[in-house]
Every structure is written in C-alpha cells, then in structure tokens.
Design a protein around this motif. Structure first.
Motif, PDB file in Angstrom:
ATOM      1  N   GLN A 114       0.841  -1.210   0.000  1.00 48.42           N
ATOM      2  CA  GLN A 114       0.000   0.000   0.000  1.00 48.42           C
ATOM      3  C   GLN A 114       0.873   1.257   0.000  1.00 48.42           C
ATOM      4  OE1 GLN A 114      -2.513  -0.494   3.441  1.00 48.42           O
ATOM      5  NE2 GLN A 114      -3.574  -2.289   2.594  1.00 48.42           N
TER       6      GLN A 114
ATOM      7  N   GLU B 145       2.305   1.704  -3.469  1.00 51.10           N
ATOM      8  CA  GLU B 145       1.260   2.178  -4.384  1.00 51.10           C
ATOM      9  C   GLU B 145       1.051   3.686  -4.233  1.00 51.10           C
ATOM     10  OE1 GLU B 145      -3.450   1.242  -5.451  1.00 51.10           O
ATOM     11  OE2 GLU B 145      -2.364   0.038  -3.967  1.00 51.10           O
ATOM     12  N   LYS B 146       1.018   4.174  -2.992  1.00 52.91           N
ATOM     13  CA  LYS B 146       0.852   5.613  -2.766  1.00 52.91           C
ATOM     14  C   LYS B 146       2.046   6.400  -3.309  1.00 52.91           C
ATOM     15  CE  LYS B 146      -1.991   5.036   1.390  1.00 52.91           C
ATOM     16  NZ  LYS B 146      -2.079   5.242   2.864  1.00 52.91           N
TER      17      LYS B 146
ATOM     18  N   LEU C  33       4.012   5.533  -5.832  1.00 55.01           N
ATOM     19  CA  LEU C  33       3.957   5.532  -7.298  1.00 55.01           C
ATOM     20  C   LEU C  33       2.873   6.478  -7.811  1.00 55.01           C
ATOM     21  CD1 LEU C  33       4.445   1.715  -8.016  1.00 55.01           C
ATOM     22  CD2 LEU C  33       6.130   3.549  -8.270  1.00 55.01           C
ATOM     23  N   ILE C  34       1.737   6.518  -7.120  1.00 53.63           N
ATOM     24  CA  ILE C  34       0.668   7.458  -7.518  1.00 53.63           C
ATOM     25  C   ILE C  34       1.146   8.893  -7.331  1.00 53.63           C
ATOM     26  CG2 ILE C  34      -1.621   8.295  -6.898  1.00 53.63           C
ATOM     27  CD1 ILE C  34      -2.386   5.401  -6.235  1.00 53.63           C
ATOM     28  N   ARG C  35       1.873   9.113  -6.237  1.00 54.47           N
ATOM     29  CA  ARG C  35       2.426  10.447  -5.976  1.00 54.47           C
ATOM     30  C   ARG C  35       3.392  10.876  -7.077  1.00 54.47           C
ATOM     31  NH1 ARG C  35       6.207  11.372  -0.719  1.00 54.47           N
ATOM     32  NH2 ARG C  35       7.245  13.301  -1.371  1.00 54.47           N
TER      33      ARG C  35
ATOM     34  N   ASN D 119       3.112   9.833 -10.098  1.00 55.68           N
ATOM     35  CA  ASN D 119       2.368   9.671 -11.349  1.00 55.68           C
ATOM     36  C   ASN D 119       2.941   8.520 -12.181  1.00 55.68           C
ATOM     37  OD1 ASN D 119       0.235  10.362 -13.044  1.00 55.68           O
ATOM     38  ND2 ASN D 119       1.539  11.674 -14.327  1.00 55.68           N
TER      39      ASN D 119
ATOM     40  N   LEU E  10       1.834   5.104 -11.578  1.00 54.52           N
ATOM     41  CA  LEU E  10       0.936   3.951 -11.540  1.00 54.52           C
ATOM     42  C   LEU E  10      -0.378   4.367 -12.178  1.00 54.52           C
ATOM     43  CD1 LEU E  10       0.709   1.012 -10.540  1.00 54.52           C
ATOM     44  CD2 LEU E  10      -0.317   1.900  -8.436  1.00 54.52           C
ATOM     45  N   GLN E  11      -0.634   3.834 -13.370  1.00 51.42           N
ATOM     46  CA  GLN E  11      -1.816   4.219 -14.129  1.00 51.42           C
ATOM     47  C   GLN E  11      -2.487   2.970 -14.689  1.00 51.42           C
ATOM     48  OE1 GLN E  11      -0.643   7.060 -17.131  1.00 51.42           O
ATOM     49  NE2 GLN E  11       0.459   8.355 -15.653  1.00 51.42           N
TER      50      GLN E  11
ATOM     51  N   GLY F 191      -3.534   0.330 -13.281  1.00 49.19           N
ATOM     52  CA  GLY F 191      -3.024  -0.918 -12.736  1.00 49.19           C
ATOM     53  C   GLY F 191      -1.697  -1.364 -13.297  1.00 49.19           C
TER      54      GLY F 191
ATOM     55  N   ILE G 140       2.661  -0.076 -13.944  1.00 49.66           N
ATOM     56  CA  ILE G 140       3.710   0.894 -13.636  1.00 49.66           C
ATOM     57  C   ILE G 140       4.136   1.607 -14.911  1.00 49.66           C
ATOM     58  CG2 ILE G 140       6.051   1.185 -12.759  1.00 49.66           C
ATOM     59  CD1 ILE G 140       5.629  -1.279 -11.037  1.00 49.66           C
TER      60      ILE G 140
ATOM     61  N   TRP H 258       0.530  -5.808 -10.316  1.00 48.37           N
ATOM     62  CA  TRP H 258       1.436  -4.953 -11.073  1.00 48.37           C
ATOM     63  C   TRP H 258       2.879  -5.042 -10.577  1.00 48.37           C
ATOM     64  CZ3 TRP H 258       3.456  -1.778  -7.431  1.00 48.37           C
ATOM     65  CH2 TRP H 258       2.667  -1.425  -6.340  1.00 48.37           C
TER      66      TRP H 258
END
Length: 620
Positions: free
Chosen positions: A395, A398-399, A401-403, A405, A407-408, A410, A412, A445
């Motif tokens: 988790q 995931e945060k 990678l989203i931060r 940008n 992880l899109q 599902g 990398i 992923w």
C-alpha cells in the motif's frame, strides 16, 4: 560413594526413567535421531531428492518430543490416571502424524527462478509456524509443571526447566568431547581412513542421550506434594542467588540507567540511533528484564527488592520512548519485518510490565501465555510477519507511485531521474523489501524481478537510489559499499585475449603469460598480504612494464556513486563493474564480479576486495 559419583548415577537413572515417564516423547526423539542417521549415511547427491521429506520428518518428530513431555506433565499434574497417561501418549503420536501430513502436503514450495535448490523445500513460513508452535508447547509444559496445581509457581517452574536444560547440555557436551577425543585418537593412531561421518553419528547419539537426560531431570509430577527431587530441581542454590541478584541485577540496573539517559537525549536531540540497533537493544532489555524479574522474585536481598520495584516503572518510561522511535521509523520506511517484530515485542512488554505492577508474582503465568499467543499471532495468515508487513508495504509503494504519477490503470509507468531524490529512495527501499517476500501475495502490477538492477531501471525509468538508513553511525560500526555484477553479456569482439587470474594471489603469484603479436606479455594482479589495500594491475611486454595501474580510480568512482552505508548489497550493471585502461601498446578492460569497500570508522581503516571476472586485452 562420592558426591560426584552419586550425581552421575542420579542423572543416569533419571535418563533411564524418562523412557517410562515420557514414552511418546522419547520415541519421537529416537525417530528424530534415526532420520538424522539416515541423512548422515546418504551423501548429498543421494539425499537431495529426499531433503524435503527428511525436513518434514525432523520437524514432526522434534515437535512430538516437546509435545509428548507437555502432554504427560499435564495429565500427571491434573488427572494422574493410567487411562489419561495412555491417551496423552497416543494423542502425541496422532499430533506427530498430523504435523507431518500438513508439512508434507501443504508446507512445501515449488522452485522459484532464483532458488539454489533443485527440489521442493519447506517454505519459510512453515518453518516459522513450527518454531512458534514449538515455543508455545514449551511454554505450556513450563506452566503445567508449576505447583501448586491450581496456582502454578512460574518462578520455580521456569528455573527448573532452565536447570534441566543446562544440566543436560553440560553432560551432553562432556560426552561429545570425550567420545570425539576417543574417535580422534583412533583415527590418528589406528585407522587413518576413518570417515568424518563417525563424528556425526556420535553427535546424533549424544544428542539423543542429552534429550533423555533433560526429560529425566524432571521430578515425578504425579505426586501432589513436593518431594525431595522436586525441591532439589526447583531450588536456587546460593551460587544462583549470587549470580542473579549480585551480578545480573546490577548489570540490568546499569542498562536501565543508560536507556533512561537515552530518553533524555531523545527529548533534547531527537532519535539519533539506528532503528535496527535500537530494536535489538529494546528487545533484549524488555525480554531479559522481565525474565530476571521472575528469577529474583523469591530473593529477599536488598538489590533484588530494589530491582523488582524499579524495573517495571523504568521499563514503562523507556518503552514509551521506544514507541516514539517506532513511529518515526514507520513514517520513514513503512512497516517491514523488523518493525513488525519490534511492535509485537513492544506490546507484549508493555502489557507484561503493567501486569507485574498490578498483580506482581501472580502475573507471571499470564505473561507466559501472552508471550506464547504473540508467537502464534506472528505466524497467522492475515496478521503474521509474512503477510501484514508485505500488505502494508504494498500500500505504501502504491501511494508513492501514484504520488510520482507512475501507476496508471493498474500498471507501472516509467518515470525519470528528475523525480525527487527522496521519493526515488523510498520507492527503491520499498521495492527491495517486497521483492523478497516469497510467502506473501503481492499486487498484480508488482514483479519480483524488480529487485534486479536492470529490470528496476527499465521499469521505473531511473536507477536504484538507496536512502541513508542510519542517521547516526557509531564509530565502532562498519559501513560498506558492496556491489555485484548483474547477469550480462560482455561484448569482447574488439579484444584479442581474455585472462582469468586468481583474485586472491599475492605479489604476482598466479600471473598469466602469453605470446602476442608484439612479444611476450606477463599480466599480474597484485595484492598485499592482507588484501586490505587497493589491488594493482601490472602488465609487462618483453620484461618491460607497459601498464602499471592501481584500481584507485575505479574505487573512487564507485565510492562517489555508492557511498558506504550500513550493509546494503546492490546488483549493478557492467558500467559500474568495469574499468578501462590504455597505453601506447595495449587497451585493457577489467571486469569485476564483486566490489566491496569496508570502512571501520573507529580505527580509521578502509579495506578493499575486488573479485575479478576477467581481464580483456587488445594489442595495438
């Protein structure tokens, strides 16, 4: 008959009585020894195919030996009938069977690509669960062995178990030393070709006898009241009272003072210690302090009384600041295995200390049960060390990678070196941990090969960036740079010769010679006597030195790129694991398998180890 002879006869009689007192446990230990002897008899190529089977049998019989003692002690101290005694031993046999079936059919793991094994093996979590179960059973038989029956005296029971273990270990050590000496004498004087397996067989036999001595040391638990043997087994001699009260208590109090000073420093300066080091100290202090509190419970001297009053209060204060250290660590790196076990230990320690404050000696049995429960919780499917840290770390990644940008949908998406350095470090740290969590389910992923240098860079778009794990490094500790060459194909089409030199040779030993187009070459890889300085590459043509290079430029380059830190191996590419040299006559490419630089800050000493892969030479 002297006291020493009586003591030996007493121990031997107890070992013989153990066969009748704990038949299922002794049978399990004997079966364990037989499996061990079979493994010794079979050489590794013959044994390898059956290694998984043997491991399952070993764990089942080893657990059965402990469970058999616990089951008999329970029925002897609670019910004490022939029927219950028979049921306890039959139930032990059933438990052994169930454990073996569970391990054999559900405890194995198919081979992974990076495994060094050719056949199925037990999973780490299976081994962890068997260890936790064995510990819980050991706690159970310590509780069952307490007197009186309705309110077990844990102080005496724990001491008796420790005394039995130490006594058995001493006798076992003496037997092993004596029999090995006899075997060694026979080998030296009478039969030089004697197999080394003889010593392993002796160790197996001595191990079995040691277990019988351990089991035979316990008193007759069928008696409702204390007899002479029970009093002897449970009593602490004057020597033990001096050891616990006048040696160990002052040491524990000194450690308490040091940790209290650390709390003051923490308030004033912040947490300035390695979390790994802090967690080990905190664990030792909490576990050792509670154990010592139990050991001196019946001591009436001033030091023991003072320790029993001071330790619980001081421990609560120290544990409070250790919780702060844990919160800081979780904020930096998230939950990992070290943090998980620290949290489990912290919770058990806090509850245990509170129980001691509120209930004093009546708390010990509850502390024992709590410790066993914590060990079992640590291996549960959802809350265990193999799943919870991995899930929380997934988790966290995931945060991150989203931060960034990255992880899109599902999947990398590669980033770049322009991403904030701290964010790249956190991603690297998280990926490195998750890649080796083989017993945990990871997101779709996530690919475990991401720990590899090349796959990481191709997937994330930037090179691995490692955070500084220790804010403060004690001068007595080592830091290092440790690099390993990733699997790679080397283009040698432009070179004429390849040299495979010994990277442990000294003063030119193992040098390679060749006759080339321009004359006779001598290639030397020169180390000093201790391998502590930077190696030197020297190449001569017709007895004239044409290249003499110390690997200092290479060492400086990788030290700048990968500064020494707490031990953190890295797998890197050919660019970081090679160096080129030129002269008027030749061009040389040096490729390393591993490169290691160790810094001992306390002694101001640096050591180097560069393990050669090959040296490639091109004549001009």
């Amino acid at each position: 008959m002297g006291t020493f002879s009586k003591s030996i006869i007493k121990v031997a009689k107890g070992a013989m009585d153990a066969f009748g007192t704990f038949p299922a446990a002794i049978a399990s230990a004997l079966a364990f020894s037989i499996v061990t002897a079979i493994r010794i008899h079979l050489d590794w190529p013959q044994q390898e195919e059956f290694n998984f089977l043997f491991n399952c049998l070993h764990w089942a019989f080893g657990f059965g030996a402990l469970f058999g003692i616990a089951a008999v002690i329970y029925v002897r101290t609670r019910k004490n009938s022939v029927k219950d005694f028979t049921i306890a031993n039959l139930f032990t046999a059933a438990v052994i069977t169930v454990i073996f079936i569970l391990l054999y059919f559900f405890g194995g793991r198919e081979l992974l690509p990076d495994d060094n094994f050719r056949f199925m093996r037990l999973t780490d979590i299976s081994i962890g669960r068997m260890t936790a179960l064995s510990f819980a059973v050991a706690v159970a038989f310590v509780i069952f062995a307490g007197l009186p029956r309705k309110n077990p005296n844990m102080t005496r029971s724990i001491f008796m178990t420790q005394k039995a273990f130490i006594t058995a270990a001493i006798y076992g050590g003496v037997m092993m030393g004596g029999t090995s000496a006899v075997a060694g004498t026979i080998q030296a004087l009478l039969y030089n070709d004697m197999s080394y397996k003889v010593y392993q067989y002796l160790g197996t036999i001595v191990g079995f006898l040691t277990f019988t001595i351990f089991a035979g040391y316990f008193p007759d638990f069928s008696k409702a009241e204390e007899d002479e043997k029970r009093k002897s087994a449970q009593s602490q001699s004057r020597f033990m009272e001096v050891l616990f009260s006048y040696i160990m208590v002052p040491i524990a109090l000194s450690l308490t003072v040091v940790l209290l000073l650390w709390t003051v420093r923490t308030v004033m300066e912040g947490i300035g210690s390695s979390f790994v080091r802090l967690s080990s100290i905190a664990t030792s202090y909490a576990v050792g302090g509670i154990w010592l509190h139990i050991m001196v419970e019946e001591h009436n001297n001033g030091l023991a009384k003072f320790y029993r009053r001071v330790y619980p209060v001081a421990a609560l204060l120290i544990l409070g600041f250790e919780a702060w250290a844990l919160v800081v660590q979780l904020g930096r790196f998230g939950m990992k295995t070290t943090e998980y076990f620290f949290l489990i230990t912290w919770v058990v320690a806090v509850v245990s200390v509170l129980l001691i404050i509120l209930q004093k000696e009546r708390a010990y049995i509850k502390i024992s049960i709590l410790t066993a429960l914590a060990a079992l919780i640590a291996v549960l499917p959802l809350a265990g060390y193999h799943t919870l840290p991995a899930r929380l770390q997934s988790q966290r990644l995931e945060k991150l990678l989203i931060r960034a940008n990255m992880l899109q949908a599902g999947a990398i998406v590669p980033g770049s070196e322009s991403i904030d350095k701290e964010l790249r470090e956190q991603i690297t740290d998280s990926v490195s941990f998750l890649a080796y969590q083989y017993d945990a389910e990871l997101p779709d992923w996530f690919d475990r090969d991401l720990a590899n240098y090349r796959d990481f860079k191709d997937t994330f778009g930037f090179e691995q960036a490692w955070p500084q794990y220790d804010e403060y490094i004690s001068p007595s500790e080592y830091v290092s740079t440790f690099l390993t060459l990733e699997p790679v194909a080397i283009d040698v089409s432009g070179y004429d010769w390849a040299f495979n030199l010994l990277d442990f040779s000294r003063k030119g030993e193992g040098a390679a010679e060749l006759s080339g187009r321009n004359g006779a070459y001598l290639v030397e890889w020169i180390l000093n006597e201790t391998n502590s300085s930077v190696p030197r590459l020297r190449i001569s043509l017709d007895d004239k030195i044409i290249l003499d290079e110390v690997m200092q430029s290479y060492v400086d380059r990788i030290s700048e790129k990968y500064p020494p830190t707490a031990y953190q191996p890295r797998t890197v590419g050919l660019e970081d694991m090679s160096e080129r040299f030129y002269s008027d006559n030749i061009e040389v490419l040096v490729v390393f398998n591993t490169a290691e630089i160790n810094l001992d800050a306390k002694n101001d000493r640096i050591t180097y180890w560069l393990s050669l892969n090959s040296i490639y030479l091109k004549e001009k």
